[in-house]
Design a protein around this motif. Structure first.
Motif, PDB file in Angstrom:
ATOM      1  N   VAL A   1      20.466  66.847  55.190  1.00 51.29           N
ATOM      2  CA  VAL A   1      21.138  66.135  56.279  1.00 51.29           C
ATOM      3  C   VAL A   1      20.099  65.594  57.250  1.00 51.29           C
ATOM      4  O   VAL A   1      18.981  66.109  57.340  1.00 51.29           O
ATOM      5  CB  VAL A   1      22.161  67.014  57.046  1.00 51.29           C
ATOM      6  CG1 VAL A   1      23.298  67.461  56.150  1.00 51.29           C
ATOM      7  CG2 VAL A   1      21.492  68.195  57.705  1.00 51.29           C
TER       8      VAL A   1
ATOM      9  N   LEU B   1      22.627  52.789  52.891  1.00 45.51           N
ATOM     10  CA  LEU B   1      23.485  53.377  53.911  1.00 45.51           C
ATOM     11  C   LEU B   1      24.911  53.074  53.486  1.00 45.51           C
ATOM     12  O   LEU B   1      25.266  51.914  53.259  1.00 45.51           O
ATOM     13  CB  LEU B   1      23.209  52.781  55.292  1.00 45.51           C
ATOM     14  CG  LEU B   1      21.779  52.862  55.824  1.00 45.51           C
ATOM     15  CD1 LEU B   1      21.729  52.390  57.276  1.00 45.51           C
ATOM     16  CD2 LEU B   1      21.184  54.251  55.691  1.00 45.51           C
TER      17      LEU B   1
ATOM     18  N   VAL C   1      22.752  55.473  61.977  1.00 41.97           N
ATOM     19  CA  VAL C   1      22.866  56.811  61.399  1.00 41.97           C
ATOM     20  C   VAL C   1      22.938  57.870  62.501  1.00 41.97           C
ATOM     21  O   VAL C   1      22.116  57.880  63.413  1.00 41.97           O
ATOM     22  CB  VAL C   1      21.670  57.093  60.459  1.00 41.97           C
ATOM     23  CG1 VAL C   1      21.677  58.537  59.977  1.00 41.97           C
ATOM     24  CG2 VAL C   1      21.684  56.126  59.280  1.00 41.97           C
ATOM     25  N   GLN C   2      23.899  58.748  62.377  1.00 41.91           N
ATOM     26  CA  GLN C   2      24.075  59.845  63.328  1.00 41.91           C
ATOM     27  C   GLN C   2      23.476  61.129  62.765  1.00 41.91           C
ATOM     28  O   GLN C   2      23.405  61.312  61.546  1.00 41.91           O
ATOM     29  CB  GLN C   2      25.567  60.062  63.611  1.00 41.91           C
ATOM     30  CG  GLN C   2      26.264  58.844  64.170  1.00 41.91           C
ATOM     31  CD  GLN C   2      25.649  58.361  65.467  1.00 41.91           C
ATOM     32  OE1 GLN C   2      25.453  59.144  66.391  1.00 41.91           O
ATOM     33  NE2 GLN C   2      25.324  57.087  65.539  1.00 41.91           N
ATOM     34  N   ASP C   3      23.053  62.023  63.649  1.00 41.00           N
ATOM     35  CA  ASP C   3      22.633  63.346  63.209  1.00 41.00           C
ATOM     36  C   ASP C   3      23.798  64.001  62.469  1.00 41.00           C
ATOM     37  O   ASP C   3      24.962  63.826  62.840  1.00 41.00           O
ATOM     38  CB  ASP C   3      22.218  64.214  64.403  1.00 41.00           C
ATOM     39  CG  ASP C   3      20.910  63.751  65.029  1.00 41.00           C
ATOM     40  OD1 ASP C   3      20.303  62.806  64.520  1.00 41.00           O
ATOM     41  OD2 ASP C   3      20.508  64.375  66.028  1.00 41.00           O
TER      42      ASP C   3
ATOM     43  N   THR D   1      24.410  63.312  59.256  1.00 40.29           N
ATOM     44  CA  THR D   1      24.710  62.472  58.092  1.00 40.29           C
ATOM     45  C   THR D   1      24.035  63.050  56.859  1.00 40.29           C
ATOM     46  O   THR D   1      22.855  63.406  56.895  1.00 40.29           O
ATOM     47  CB  THR D   1      24.223  61.021  58.330  1.00 40.29           C
ATOM     48  OG1 THR D   1      24.864  60.508  59.502  1.00 40.29           O
ATOM     49  CG2 THR D   1      24.539  60.130  57.135  1.00 40.29           C
TER      50      THR D   1
ATOM     51  N   ASN E   1      29.269  53.648  53.769  1.00 39.59           N
ATOM     52  CA  ASN E   1      30.502  54.062  54.412  1.00 39.59           C
ATOM     53  C   ASN E   1      31.436  54.368  53.256  1.00 39.59           C
ATOM     54  O   ASN E   1      31.896  53.440  52.577  1.00 39.59           O
ATOM     55  CB  ASN E   1      31.077  52.964  55.307  1.00 39.59           C
ATOM     56  CG  ASN E   1      32.448  53.335  55.824  1.00 39.59           C
ATOM     57  OD1 ASN E   1      33.452  53.006  55.209  1.00 39.59           O
ATOM     58  ND2 ASN E   1      32.494  54.047  56.932  1.00 39.59           N
TER      59      ASN E   1
ATOM     60  N   PRO F   1      31.198  53.508  60.344  1.00 37.77           N
ATOM     61  CA  PRO F   1      30.221  54.594  60.409  1.00 37.77           C
ATOM     62  C   PRO F   1      29.497  54.796  59.076  1.00 37.77           C
ATOM     63  O   PRO F   1      30.062  54.582  58.006  1.00 37.77           O
ATOM     64  CB  PRO F   1      31.056  55.825  60.761  1.00 37.77           C
ATOM     65  CG  PRO F   1      32.448  55.475  60.332  1.00 37.77           C
ATOM     66  CD  PRO F   1      32.568  53.985  60.476  1.00 37.77           C
ATOM     67  N   VAL F   2      28.233  55.195  59.175  1.00 35.23           N
ATOM     68  CA  VAL F   2      27.466  55.580  57.984  1.00 35.23           C
ATOM     69  C   VAL F   2      27.890  57.002  57.642  1.00 35.23           C
ATOM     70  O   VAL F   2      27.699  57.924  58.440  1.00 35.23           O
ATOM     71  CB  VAL F   2      25.946  55.500  58.238  1.00 35.23           C
ATOM     72  CG1 VAL F   2      25.177  56.035  57.040  1.00 35.23           C
ATOM     73  CG2 VAL F   2      25.538  54.061  58.553  1.00 35.23           C
ATOM     74  N   THR F   3      28.498  57.173  56.463  1.00 32.98           N
ATOM     75  CA  THR F   3      28.967  58.495  56.045  1.00 32.98           C
ATOM     76  C   THR F   3      27.973  59.197  55.128  1.00 32.98           C
ATOM     77  O   THR F   3      28.063  60.409  54.948  1.00 32.98           O
ATOM     78  CB  THR F   3      30.332  58.390  55.346  1.00 32.98           C
ATOM     79  OG1 THR F   3      30.212  57.494  54.237  1.00 32.98           O
ATOM     80  CG2 THR F   3      31.400  57.886  56.314  1.00 32.98           C
ATOM     81  N   ALA F   4      27.028  58.451  54.555  1.00 31.92           N
ATOM     82  CA  ALA F   4      26.014  59.048  53.683  1.00 31.92           C
ATOM     83  C   ALA F   4      24.855  58.076  53.513  1.00 31.92           C
ATOM     84  O   ALA F   4      25.006  56.860  53.674  1.00 31.92           O
ATOM     85  CB  ALA F   4      26.606  59.386  52.316  1.00 31.92           C
ATOM     86  N   ILE F   5      23.713  58.649  53.172  1.00 31.21           N
ATOM     87  CA  ILE F   5      22.517  57.891  52.809  1.00 31.21           C
ATOM     88  C   ILE F   5      22.167  58.314  51.393  1.00 31.21           C
ATOM     89  O   ILE F   5      22.172  59.509  51.080  1.00 31.21           O
ATOM     90  CB  ILE F   5      21.335  58.217  53.743  1.00 31.21           C
ATOM     91  CG1 ILE F   5      21.698  57.920  55.198  1.00 31.21           C
ATOM     92  CG2 ILE F   5      20.079  57.458  53.312  1.00 31.21           C
ATOM     93  CD1 ILE F   5      20.693  58.488  56.198  1.00 31.21           C
TER      94      ILE F   5
END
Length: 171
Positions: free
Chosen positions: A83, A47, A161-163, A165, A49, A32-36
């Protein structure tokens, strides 16, 4: 006779469901993408993890990219922590992911100047309009304050990317 009607109804239902499923982008099955993180000075977006870089992209920014976005129309890309808070599959820039700018502090600062903070800051692809796309191809920083990538890249980012993030925009 009833089987034909049922079969035709089933096919019509599946066809409608397929048409309304949103953009057709490849599924992402990795970490999962944990941050940008966006490094505005280097024109790079990462991106992450946790601390591992999953993807790196060259980006375009607002037409006046230096400094933090303060007011509507200043052409700057925001700086700070925000976010990803929405998606637009019908964007005028292929696909787009919304950034939660302006926050409470951004609104207060703009109000203190007697101005509006602006909004509608996104990570997005290239313009759908042919003339706007040609202009974007000639200019490095062409957005009104957004973060631009290629259409292929926004499709990948959209799938990864999820909402919710976190996105850190740095000078």
């Amino acid at each position: 006779m009833h089987r034909r009607i049922f079969g035709a109804g089933l096919l019509a239902t599946l066809g409608v469901a397929g048409c309304s499923s949103g953009p057709h982008v490849a599924r992402y099955n990795g970490p999962p993408v944990t941050a940008i993180v966006v490094n505005k000075g280097a024109r790079k977006m990462y991106l992450l993890n946790e601390t591992d870089i999953l993807r790196e992209y060259q980006v375009g920014l607002g037409f006046a990219p230096e400094g933090h976005k303060q007011i509507e129309g200043d052409g700057r890309t925001p700086e700070g922590l925000y976010v990803i808070n929405r998606r637009n599959p019908a964007s005028q820039f292929h696909l787009s992911l919304g950034i939660s700018y302006p926050n409470t502090a951004d609104r207060a600062n703009a109000t203190a100047m007697g101005k509006k903070p602006g909004g509608d800051i996104f990570i997005h692809g290239q313009p759908n309009n042919h003339d706007a796309r040609r202009r974007a191809e000639r200019v490095k920083d062409w957005t009104a304050g957004c973060i631009a990538v290629s259409n292929e890249e926004i499709e990948e980012i959209w799938s990864m990317v999820q909402d919710g993030t976190v996105i850190a925009l740095r000078p």
